[in-house]
Design an enzyme around this catalytic site. Structure first.
Site, short mmCIF file in Angstrom:
data_model
loop_
_atom_site.label_atom_id
_atom_site.label_comp_id
_atom_site.label_asym_id
_atom_site.label_seq_id
_atom_site.Cartn_x
_atom_site.Cartn_y
_atom_site.Cartn_z
CG ASP A 177 12.54 -27.63 0.75
OD1 ASP A 177 12.70 -28.31 -0.29
OD2 ASP A 177 11.77 -26.65 0.81
CG HIS A 191 19.51 -19.95 -3.43
ND1 HIS A 191 18.23 -19.44 -3.36
CD2 HIS A 191 20.18 -19.15 -4.29
CE1 HIS A 191 18.14 -18.37 -4.14
NE2 HIS A 191 19.32 -18.19 -4.72
CB CYS A 266 36.71 -29.34 9.19
SG CYS A 266 37.19 -30.37 7.78
N GLY A 306 5.94 -20.29 -7.59
CA GLY A 306 6.09 -19.98 -6.17
C GLY A 306 7.31 -19.19 -5.80
CB SER A 307 10.04 -17.74 -7.05
OG SER A 307 11.13 -16.86 -6.80
N GLY A 334 0.85 -13.00 -5.14
CA GLY A 334 1.47 -11.74 -4.77
C GLY A 334 2.33 -11.17 -5.88
#
Length: 368
Positions: A177, A191, A266, A306-307, A334
């Site tokens: 992002d 990524h 393209c 945060g992963s 978590g």
């Protein structure tokens, strides 16, 4: 964007030795004799903890996408401060949990995309099916304006401040992002990023904004429909059946995108265009993967923020750092894939604990 969750542990770092100094617990790395104890707070010029960051738009706040978490414990804040203060080659790995706090939904949290039955497109689907590409680009085009409305949060700006002060050697992010960039950091994007579009045939790449303009030119009625979502009748023929979801995504009636949505090719070779991100089922480019692995192995401390580390591309990095002898820690809400090997696990929102870590002492001052 792959995301995160975690459990709680109060174990100390395996590379640290506890000492007592005037009644205070001080953690030292093996071979490390430097520590700072101060009660003042100093920030470098131009530094920011994000107080001026704009609040996310209402549509990003309507759905509760950040998992519940108690405020950070004082002991956890102190342990995290020690990690930053005592390390000389700290590598940070960030995941989706740092962006959910900014209003960008994740996949795996209780309120993530998977909870509503959403299935992300795979690399194989995108490359083999023109219908899948049309569906992907139609939804992505419709949701782009709202996706880019998200602003960097306190965690992003705290990390940028620490990076400028020389407290962080390398930031690796799983997120696509660009919120780290907008906060002032320059991370390794494991990524890729949705802000670049690339050709699968010749490798030509260009900015996503230019691609959006091309889509608008090829699909003028879609541009009008997007304007009608807020001002017209959502779900009507005028809006092509589009409905705004609380998480910022767009629902589109299949009959409108299946045949009527045109995708640019393209400009160099007329090949297939794809966002420059690693879809599920795809491989990270070798050079990028090698760079991330070298940063992990050369670090003396490795911090996950945060992963859930459920993707092997992320898990192998913290595992490599641990095996190389680095102090490892996780801040996440978590369960994570590395819970069994990482000695320090903190269950907290990253955007709540990092600014408080900066409040503890002089981390905002360049390390000597």
């Amino acid at each position: 964007m792959i995301r995160a969750l975690g459990g709680v542990s109060t174990d100390m770092f395996t590379m640290c030795q506890p000492l007592r100094s005037r009644g205070n617990l001080v953690m030292l790395f093996k071979g490390c004799r430097r520590f700072v104890r101060t009660t003042c707070r100093v920030s470098i010029p131009g530094g920011s903890l994000g107080n001026e960051i704009k609040a996310p738009p209402r549509f990003l706040r309507d759905k509760k996408i950040v998992p519940d978490a108690d405020p950070p414990h004082k002991e956890d804040i102190h342990k995290l401060y020690q990690l930053f203060e005592q390390s000389k080659r700290l590598t940070i790995l960030t995941g989706a949990g740092i962006s959910t706090e900014c209003g960008i939904p994740d996949y795996r949290s209780p309120n993530g995309a998977y909870s509503s039955g959403f299935k992300p497109i795979t690399h194989q689907e995108f490359t083999r099916s023109s219908r899948s590409r049309r569906r992907y680009w139609a939804r992505s085009y419709a949701g782009w304006r709202r996706f880019t409305a998200a602003q960097p949060g306190p965690a992003h700006t705290a990390l940028a401040s620490l990076e400028r002060a020389g407290r962080i050697d390398c930031i690796i992010t799983q997120n696509v992002d660009r919120l780290h960039h907008r906060a002032g950091s320059d991370p390794l994007e494991l990524h890729g990023t949705v802000y670049t579009v690339m050709c699968l045939d010749c490798g030509f790449s260009f900015p996503r904004d230019s691609f959006q303009d091309q889509l608008k030119a090829l699909n003028p009625r879609w541009a009008e429909a997007l304007e009608s979502i807020d001002h017209g009748e959502p779900g009507s023929e005028k809006t092509f059946g589009m409905k705004q979801r609380p998480d910022g995504d767009i629902e589109i009636d299949e009959k409108f995108w299946e045949e009527g949505f045109q995708i640019p090719v393209c400009e160099k070779c007329e090949g297939v265009l794809k966002p420059d991100v690693i879809f599920f089922g795809d491989n990270i480019p070798k050079e990028r993967a090698t760079q991330a692995m070298e940063a992990a192995k050369q670090s003396d401390a490795f911090l996950v923020l945060g992963s859930s580390l459920m993707t092997m591309s992320a898990f192998r990095l913290v595992r490599a750092a641990h095996e190389a002898g680095a102090a490892t820690a996780i801040v996440n809400i978590g369960v994570t894939r590395a819970d069994d090997i990482v000695p320090l696990k903190i269950s907290a929102r990253v955007g709540e604990i990092l600014p408080r870590v900066l409040d503890v002492g002089s981390l905002g001052v360049p390390a000597l």
